[in-house]
Design a protein around this motif. Structure first.
Motif, PDB file in Angstrom:
ATOM      1  N   HIS A 122      -5.571  -4.222  -8.740  1.00  0.00           N
ATOM      2  CA  HIS A 122      -5.098  -2.923  -9.227  1.00  0.00           C
ATOM      3  C   HIS A 122      -3.830  -2.586  -8.456  1.00  0.00           C
ATOM      4  CE1 HIS A 122      -5.007   1.461  -9.867  1.00  0.00           C
ATOM      5  NE2 HIS A 122      -5.750   1.222 -10.915  1.00  0.00           N
ATOM      6  N   GLN A 124      -2.803  -0.094  -7.133  1.00  0.00           N
ATOM      7  CA  GLN A 124      -3.001   0.750  -5.970  1.00  0.00           C
ATOM      8  C   GLN A 124      -3.168  -0.064  -4.705  1.00  0.00           C
ATOM      9  OE1 GLN A 124      -5.684   4.646  -5.437  1.00  0.00           O
ATOM     10  NE2 GLN A 124      -6.545   2.758  -4.670  1.00  0.00           N
ATOM     11  N   TYR A 125      -3.612  -1.289  -4.863  1.00  0.00           N
ATOM     12  CA  TYR A 125      -3.873  -2.124  -3.696  1.00  0.00           C
ATOM     13  C   TYR A 125      -2.609  -2.368  -2.859  1.00  0.00           C
ATOM     14  CZ  TYR A 125      -6.022  -5.710  -0.856  1.00  0.00           C
ATOM     15  OH  TYR A 125      -6.507  -6.427   0.196  1.00  0.00           O
ATOM     16  N   ALA A 126      -1.467  -2.371  -3.521  1.00  0.00           N
ATOM     17  CA  ALA A 126      -0.216  -2.600  -2.783  1.00  0.00           C
ATOM     18  C   ALA A 126      -0.004  -1.516  -1.736  1.00  0.00           C
ATOM     19  CB  ALA A 126       0.968  -2.635  -3.736  1.00  0.00           C
ATOM     20  N   TRP A 128      -2.001  -0.194   0.253  1.00  0.00           N
ATOM     21  CA  TRP A 128      -2.686  -0.416   1.525  1.00  0.00           C
ATOM     22  C   TRP A 128      -1.685  -0.936   2.566  1.00  0.00           C
ATOM     23  CZ3 TRP A 128      -3.402  -5.491   3.451  1.00  0.00           C
ATOM     24  CH2 TRP A 128      -4.222  -5.578   4.585  1.00  0.00           C
TER      25      TRP A 128
ATOM     26  N   ALA B 102      -9.649   0.631  -1.330  1.00  0.00           N
ATOM     27  CA  ALA B 102      -8.211   0.354  -1.402  1.00  0.00           C
ATOM     28  C   ALA B 102      -7.811  -0.282  -2.726  1.00  0.00           C
ATOM     29  CB  ALA B 102      -7.792  -0.541  -0.244  1.00  0.00           C
ATOM     30  N   ASP B 103      -8.740  -1.017  -3.346  1.00  0.00           N
ATOM     31  CA  ASP B 103      -8.389  -1.694  -4.602  1.00  0.00           C
ATOM     32  C   ASP B 103      -8.790  -0.867  -5.822  1.00  0.00           C
ATOM     33  OD1 ASP B 103     -11.226  -4.032  -4.655  1.00  0.00           O
ATOM     34  OD2 ASP B 103     -11.102  -1.846  -4.593  1.00  0.00           O
ATOM     35  N   ALA B 104      -9.019   0.400  -5.613  1.00  0.00           N
ATOM     36  CA  ALA B 104      -9.357   1.356  -6.668  1.00  0.00           C
ATOM     37  C   ALA B 104     -10.781   1.206  -7.200  1.00  0.00           C
ATOM     38  CB  ALA B 104      -8.352   1.293  -7.834  1.00  0.00           C
TER      39      ALA B 104
ATOM     40  N   SER C  70       4.872  -2.791   3.219  1.00  0.00           N
ATOM     41  CA  SER C  70       5.511  -2.300   2.005  1.00  0.00           C
ATOM     42  C   SER C  70       6.161  -0.971   2.348  1.00  0.00           C
ATOM     43  CB  SER C  70       4.483  -2.112   0.893  1.00  0.00           C
ATOM     44  OG  SER C  70       4.101  -3.361   0.374  1.00  0.00           O
TER      45      SER C  70
END
Lengths: 387, 171, 391
Positions: A122, A124-126, A128, B102-104, C70
């Motif tokens: 997903h 969103q993981y980026a 982190w 963290a991975d939703a 990032s």
């Protein structure tokens, strides 16, 4: 001491969707081509290119600025990629501004692109990986934590309720119904927002904007050239940006001081003394509904803790005294990080030219503002535009 | 959108189309690996955590006691002057209840996360950590909390040597 | 575009402060931020400024995947004195950051601007894979080899088209690594023969290991000021009289691999700004990118410091030696000092500034007044910048 006036003379934008077939290069191309066409220009006329895109982790390419440069029109040209996290979308035309205002270039193409969908499992993981490797990542931190922490602090300090805040989501998603590129335009109610599932309380599903793919672009030109190209140049009269400390847990999250500074920098340049009176329309960054309020206050468009009241009273509606996010914002149009900020720039551009169709605000808008925000709740980027 | 423009480029891939495998997808895995030098300040911080202590740096010019410790004061732009221990107790500055990882993906048990302003550090100087031994709806901004440490033999010199912060008074 | 530049001639923006730290194969005792604080402190001391009061713009040049973060932007302000100030990240080589600072100053936005870039390559455990991650995901990444195969391809083409003898490339490495022995900052200086270089491990033929620079850690900070301010700050201002940057296509397969067209274009802009009519005879020294040995030759030709196809022979006959007619990479370049990732361009500037200030010690080129600096962003890019400096 500021040497040259710079204007936006054309704009383009792709659809914003959760997942697009086009590659990042292709999205950049579509938006750039559209912007150039709208200005009556071809790539040959462009002297320099600025590209804006947020974390490389989304697209899955290291040095993605280089990867995107052909789609952005940069081949054989002076090309630079700028990157200030979520602030990038408004920062991209700011970078275009300095390319032209400095006298280095005459016509600058500015493209903002984001392709978030490639990242598995997903996007969103980026996020982190934006956190401190040693002190924060081991806790399993997610991006939503910091927003919800900030939202809670803001609510606590000024006694603002979730219902108050929900009005922003209702307004923006509703506004987005009239935006042809919108991903999530919908007519919802405060109740819908309150009943949506909590993701990271107080943040609920309908309080937050989605990950998206998309691109948008504008063409900037020096005063002399702009006047030849169009009889409706939109002047980029004020630019400002500020970055606060890395140590966000040492800051008071209730008020975005960095945004106040960025705003003041842009206002000073544009000769704006009373923003609340002089800004006719504001595209304020709204990845979460409470952020619109938070940012309005930072930008001096509302007193501290008062933006919610203004919203509930309808002041920020399209027919209100200070329309905020008439486009539908990130909440409604979508949030391909860098492209979203550029979408706001495009919106102000079209609004100031009277070209926003169904979204056109009621009042006679002459001065507009676009703002973006990002990093660890650290950066504010502001552009003040005039017709 | 300009009223003059009638169509906008871009072709969407819907979730259904994705599931049906309608379009070619290139899947690649990439694992960048790093070993970040913690540096002077954080190395000491981590070593102290291993000993069950929280250490800060002081800037004597602006009279602030800073956690996480750093060798330079970002306000004064000068090297910080001294080490100083702060307490492992503090006040909840803000908190949130997280239902996603963290991975939703959805968490089975919600996580309580907070910024805890530490006693002994300057006002508003806090760290990110978790809260535990408290029901989510009982958390209040301004609550006093204290650190629950891992037993000494389990501590590694990491931020996770503190398991979480728990309320100091029984509610 | 011509109309735009004329208004600028000459550019005349001053570099009034210089600071650096690291320059070592590893810097495990310091975090990246601590390394930057050191470099920044020195630069501000050199310029005599207080970053909290005197600077209107801070520019960092970083790439997320070299940092392992990032949005590296987030971790930049504190150690530069830029908290609650305008700071931004340009994702490019340090020399493009320098150009950005010039634009900030030329536009009137800033009187004083700071540029920083660094390498903490020692923190990166699989740099080869990260470099490969920059290759096109659909068309190029499938090549499961050290990504420097791109340099091998380019080198082979350059040698053929330019008619350059293979051994001339080796002589670049010999020259630069030997020059580096006189550079207090160098990590990879060595006294080698051209046969030793040619006989070293192949990386991707025809490129050998001794002809490929190795990364080191370091941070470099510059303070720039407009002409008016520069007169009051510091007493050894080096002037940027012209600067340009350019990118050729990202499609490796489409490029003319034998020519560094990005350098030609960037040089064209810089020379025009600085009114350099005859580059081959204008400069007293040049610091050009030598990430791989053949790149120095390719760049010299692109910069018009050597006619096409002649840079190799001129190197061999000593024209570009320290005591030659036009010393090139007296510092040792990246081959001799070490490669600083995105800070490499600023490294070239640093070495040139030392020369123009008369602070180059054993490396000093006598009466150095005018220097050319050039950078390249490395594989897989065709992006680079050029600056004309003078004292």
């Amino acid at each position: 001491m500021l040497k040259r006036r710079v204007a936006i003379v054309g704009a383009g934008i792709t659809l914003f969707r959760r997942r697009m077939l086009e590659t990042g290069k292709e999205l950049s191309f579509e938006a750039s081509k559209m912007a150039l066409d709208s200005a009556g220009l071809t790539l040959k006329d462009v002297d320099a290119v600025v590209e804006g895109s947020a974390p490389d982790a989304f697209d899955g390419v290291h040095m993605k600025g280089e990867y995107l440069l052909d789609g952005s029109g940069g081949v054989g040209k002076p090309y630079q990629r700028v990157f200030v996290g979520g602030g990038t979308g408004v920062f991209t035309p700011i970078a275009g501004w300095w390319n032209v205002a400095s006298g280095f270039h005459d016509i600058c193409l500015c493209v903002a692109e984001e392709k978030m969908s490639p990242l598995h499992p997903h996007p969103q993981y980026a996020f982190w990986s934006i956190f401190d490797q040693i002190l924060e990542r081991p806790l399993g931190v997610t991006l939503l934590w910091i927003f919800s922490l900030e939202m809670r602090r803001y609510m606590h300090k000024y006694g603002i309720t979730e219902e108050d805040i929900a009005h922003v989501a209702v307004k923006n998603k509703g506004n987005a119904v009239d935006h042809p590129c919108a991903q999530l335009g919908a007519r919802i109610t405060v109740d819908d927002v309150m009943k949506s599932e909590p993701i990271c309380w107080p943040v609920k599903r309908l309080d937050v904007s989605p990950p998206s793919d998309g691109a948008a672009a504008v063409v900037l030109a020096s005063e002399k050239t702009a006047k030849k190209l169009t009889d409706q140049p939109v002047w980029l009269d004020g630019v400002g940006w500020t970055l606060d400390s890395t140590h966000w847990t040492n800051r008071d999250l209730a008020y975005p001081e960095y945004l106040e500074k960025a705003g003041r920098m842009a206002y000073k340049m544009a000769g704006i003394k009373n923003p609340r009176k002089e800004i006719d329309i504001a595209e304020v960054y709204d990845p979460f509904d409470y952020k619109e309020l938070h940012h309005m206050e930072g930008l001096q468009l509302a007193g501290k803790g008062e933006a919610a009241k203004m919203t509930v009273e309808g002041v920020t509606q399209r027919d209100g005294d200070l329309p905020v996010c008439p486009s539908g914002g990130l909440l409604g149009v979508g949030n391909p990080i860098a492209a979203a900020g550029m979408m706001k720039i495009c919106e102000v551009f079209w609004q100031l030219r009277g070209e926003a169709g169904k979204r056109q605000v009621k009042k006679d808008a002459r001065v507009g503002l676009a703002q973006a925000w990002g990093d660890l709740m650290q950066v504010g980027t502001v552009a003040v535009m005039r017709s | 959108m300009s009223v003059k423009i009638t169509s906008y480029p871009g072709r969407e891939i819907t979730t259904d189309e994705l599931k049906q495998g309608k379009y070619l997808e290139l899947v690649q895995k990439f694992e960048p690996r790093y070993s970040w030098a913690a540096g002077v300040a954080i190395s000491r911080f981590l070593n102290e955590l291993k000993e069950g202590r929280i250490i800060a740096r002081k800037c004597l010019k602006c009279a602030r006691t800073l956690v996480p410790p750093r060798m330079y004061c970002e306000q004064c732009f000068r090297p910080t002057d001294e080490w100083a221990y702060v307490k492992d107790t503090g006040t909840v500055n803000t908190y949130s209840i997280s239902h996603v990882a963290a991975d939703a993906s959805r968490l089975k048990e919600p996580l309580l996360v907070a910024v805890v302003d530490l006693d002994g550090a300057s006002p508003g100087i806090g760290i990110l950590h978790m809260l535990g031994e408290i029901e989510p709806d009982r958390v209040r901004i301004g609550m006093k909390v204290s650190a629950v440490w891992k037993p000494a033999r389990e501590r590694e010199g990491a931020i996770t040597d503190i398991r979480y912060f728990r309320p100091m008074e029984v509610e | 575009m011509p109309g735009a530049i004329d208004a600028l001639l000459p550019l005349r923006i001053g570099i009034v402060g210089v600071g650096y730290s690291g320059f070592d194969s590893m810097t495990p005792g310091l975090s990246t931020r601590e390394l930057m604080f050191e470099a920044a402190s020195r630069a501000y001391e050199d310029a005599g400024i207080d970053p909290r009061k005197d600077v209107q713009s801070f520019i960092c040049c970083t790439e997320d995947f070299w940092e392992g973060i990032s949005i590296t932007d987030e971790y930049m302000p504190d150690q530069l004195g830029a908290v609650l100030r305008p700071l931004c990240t340009v994702s490019s080589d340090g020399l493009v950051g320098l150009a950005t600072a010039c634009m900030h100053i030329a536009s009137g936005l800033a009187d004083v601007a700071v540029v920083e870039s660094h390498s903490k390559a020692s923190d990166v455990l699989n740099p080869s894979e990260i470099m490969s991650f920059a290759l096109d995901p659909a068309y190029t990444r499938h090549v499961e080899a050290d990504p420097r195969f791109v340099a091998g391809l380019e080198m082979a083409r350059y040698l053929k088209d330019s008619g350059t003898k293979r051994e001339y490339c080796a002589e670049v490495a010999v020259k630069n690594k030997r020059n580096a022995l006189s550079n207090p900052r160098s990590v990879h200086g060595a006294r080698l023969t051209k046969d030793e270089v040619l006989g070293s491990q192949p990386v991707a033929t025809p490129l050998t290991d001794m002809e490929a620079s190795k990364t080191i850690d370091g941070s470099i900070v510059f303070v720039l000021a407009n002409a008016q301010k520069a007169k009051k700050l510091g007493n050894h201002t080096v002037w940027i009289n012209g600067i340009g940057w350019n990118s050729d296509t990202p499609w490796i397969e489409d490029r003319n691999l034998s020519r560094a067209t990005y350098a030609e274009q960037a040089a064209s802009q810089a020379y025009k700004m600085a009114n350099v009519r005859n580059p081959a005879s204008y400069f007293d020294l040049a610091e050009v990118d030598d990430t791989y040995s053949y790149k120095e030759l390719q760049h010299l030709e692109a910069l018009k410091l050597a006619p096409r196809g002649k840079a190799g022979r001129m190197t061999s006959s000593g024209v570009f030696d320290k005591n030659g007619r036009l010393p090139v990479n007296v510092s040792g370049g990246s081959l001799g000092v070490g490669h600083l990732l995105e800070a490499t361009g600023l490294h070239r500037v640093l070495e040139a500034i030392m020369q123009l200030r008369g602070d180059a010690g054993r490396m000093q080129v006598p009466k150095a007044r005018k220097a050319l600096v050039q950078s390249w962003r490395g594989i897989p890019t065709a992006t680079g910048a050029v600056a004309v400096l003078g004292n």
